[in-house]
Design a protein around this motif. Structure first.
Motif, short mmCIF file in Angstrom:
data_model
loop_
_atom_site.label_atom_id
_atom_site.label_comp_id
_atom_site.label_asym_id
_atom_site.label_seq_id
_atom_site.Cartn_x
_atom_site.Cartn_y
_atom_site.Cartn_z
N PHE A 101 0.81 -1.23 0.00
CA PHE A 101 0.00 0.00 0.00
C PHE A 101 0.84 1.28 0.00
N GLY A 102 2.15 1.14 -0.14
CA GLY A 102 3.00 2.32 -0.24
C GLY A 102 3.23 3.05 1.07
N PHE A 103 3.28 2.31 2.17
CA PHE A 103 3.58 2.90 3.48
C PHE A 103 5.07 2.70 3.77
N ALA A 104 5.84 3.73 3.57
CA ALA A 104 7.28 3.61 3.82
C ALA A 104 7.54 3.47 5.31
N GLY A 105 8.44 2.57 5.67
CA GLY A 105 8.88 2.47 7.06
C GLY A 105 8.01 1.65 7.98
N ALA A 106 6.94 1.04 7.47
CA ALA A 106 6.11 0.20 8.32
C ALA A 106 6.91 -1.03 8.75
N ARG A 107 6.92 -1.30 10.06
CA ARG A 107 7.72 -2.42 10.57
C ARG A 107 6.91 -3.23 11.58
N VAL A 108 7.29 -4.48 11.68
CA VAL A 108 6.69 -5.38 12.67
C VAL A 108 7.10 -4.93 14.07
N PHE A 109 6.22 -5.11 15.04
CA PHE A 109 6.53 -4.81 16.43
C PHE A 109 5.86 -5.85 17.32
N THR A 110 6.34 -5.94 18.53
CA THR A 110 5.68 -6.76 19.54
C THR A 110 5.23 -5.84 20.67
N PRO A 111 3.94 -5.75 20.94
CA PRO A 111 3.48 -4.87 22.03
C PRO A 111 4.16 -5.24 23.35
N ASP A 112 4.41 -4.24 24.17
CA ASP A 112 4.90 -4.50 25.53
C ASP A 112 3.82 -5.15 26.37
N ARG A 113 2.57 -4.93 25.97
CA ARG A 113 1.45 -5.52 26.70
C ARG A 113 0.31 -5.80 25.73
N TRP A 114 0.03 -7.07 25.53
CA TRP A 114 -1.20 -7.44 24.82
C TRP A 114 -2.36 -7.18 25.76
N LEU A 115 -3.49 -6.72 25.24
CA LEU A 115 -4.63 -6.41 26.09
C LEU A 115 -5.73 -7.44 25.94
N ASN A 116 -6.44 -7.69 27.01
CA ASN A 116 -7.58 -8.58 27.01
C ASN A 116 -8.82 -7.86 27.50
N ASP A 117 -9.97 -8.43 27.26
CA ASP A 117 -11.23 -7.82 27.66
C ASP A 117 -11.24 -7.51 29.15
N GLY A 118 -11.54 -6.26 29.49
CA GLY A 118 -11.62 -5.87 30.89
C GLY A 118 -10.33 -5.34 31.48
N ASP A 119 -9.23 -5.39 30.73
CA ASP A 119 -7.98 -4.83 31.24
C ASP A 119 -8.10 -3.32 31.42
N ARG A 120 -7.29 -2.79 32.34
CA ARG A 120 -7.26 -1.36 32.60
C ARG A 120 -6.00 -0.77 31.98
N VAL A 121 -6.15 0.41 31.39
CA VAL A 121 -5.04 1.11 30.76
C VAL A 121 -4.93 2.48 31.42
N THR A 122 -3.76 2.82 31.93
CA THR A 122 -3.58 4.11 32.60
C THR A 122 -2.76 5.05 31.72
N VAL A 123 -3.16 6.32 31.75
CA VAL A 123 -2.43 7.40 31.09
C VAL A 123 -2.51 8.60 32.03
N GLY A 124 -1.36 9.03 32.57
CA GLY A 124 -1.40 10.04 33.61
C GLY A 124 -2.25 9.53 34.76
N GLU A 125 -3.24 10.31 35.17
CA GLU A 125 -4.15 9.89 36.24
C GLU A 125 -5.44 9.27 35.70
N LEU A 126 -5.51 9.10 34.37
CA LEU A 126 -6.70 8.52 33.74
C LEU A 126 -6.63 7.00 33.76
N GLU A 127 -7.79 6.37 33.83
CA GLU A 127 -7.87 4.92 33.69
C GLU A 127 -8.96 4.59 32.68
#
Length: 214
Positions: A101-127
């Motif tokens: 599709f012409g996307f330069a620089g797209a690379r494979v990665f492995t997430p530091d955390r795979w997420l599952n249903d009901g998991d909590r994600v924090t950003v700053g003081e947000l959940e």
């Protein structure tokens, strides 16, 4: 009184995918959801709003949503959270998708955390809550911030439409079930940011969306 979460949508890539930058107003720490490409535009928004990036969140492994994830994580030293592990087969194809599709620089990665249903994600003081919504892809995740009735839904649901299910491992019945059984119970007043196009509410889609109306 200011809202605890602020967000801005940055359309990126030739697919005009909605990458979302959101941040905790108390700490000015934020996350980028689905940095599919055009990282210079995303970083310009980060600087404009004075946000300190804390992590990258990924709804699913399609190229327009995940094509810039590896580069952004590497250059800014950011952890990656999401999607659910069933999408690993899409992420493993990112370089091939990028060439197609012409996307330069797209690379494979492995997430530091795979997420599952009901998991909590924090950003700053947000959940935020992670909601596993398969159908468009098998490992698709929706991010939901209950205090503000806001959902970032990727390609599960759009204003007037739903995600495509004609890709490998797409499942139309599963997608309809995800929307009706996982999203509708959150409430008609929930505003959602889709992966493409304008914002809407679950209530509006229940009334008028030809694919999932009541």
């Amino acid at each position: 009184m200011s809202q605890p979460l602020q967000a801005t949508v940055i359309p990126v890539t030739p697919f005009q995918q909605n990458s979302t930058l959101f941040w905790c107003t108390a700490t000015k720490r934020g996350a980028v959801v689905d940095p599919g490409g055009d990282l210079d535009r995303i970083m310009a928004a980060v600087e404009q709003h004075g946000v300190t990036l804390e992590k990258i969140l990924v709804t699913h492994g399609h190229i327009d949503h995940a094509g810039g994830v590896a580069e952004l994580a590497e250059t800014k030293n950011l952890p990656i959270e999401g999607p659910q592990k069933e999408d690993s087969f899409w992420i493993d194809q990112l370089e091939e998708q990028g060439q197609r599709f012409g996307f330069a620089g797209a690379r494979v990665f492995t997430p530091d955390r795979w997420l599952n249903d009901g998991d909590r994600v924090t950003v700053g003081e947000l959940e935020l809550s992670a909601i596993h919504c398969p159908g468009h892809t098998p490992g698709h995740i929706v991010f939901y911030y209950a205090p503000m009735r806001l959902a970032i839904v990727g390609d599960v649901l759009f204003q007037g439409s739903i995600g495509r299910t004609d890709f490998p491992r797409g499942d139309h019945a599963a997608l309809l079930s995800s929307i009706k059984d996982k999203l509708w119970p959150l409430g008609n007043d929930v505003t959602f940011i889709p992966g493409h196009g304008p914002l809407s509410t679950f209530g509006d889609e229940r009334r008028s969306n030809p694919f999932v109306h009541d």
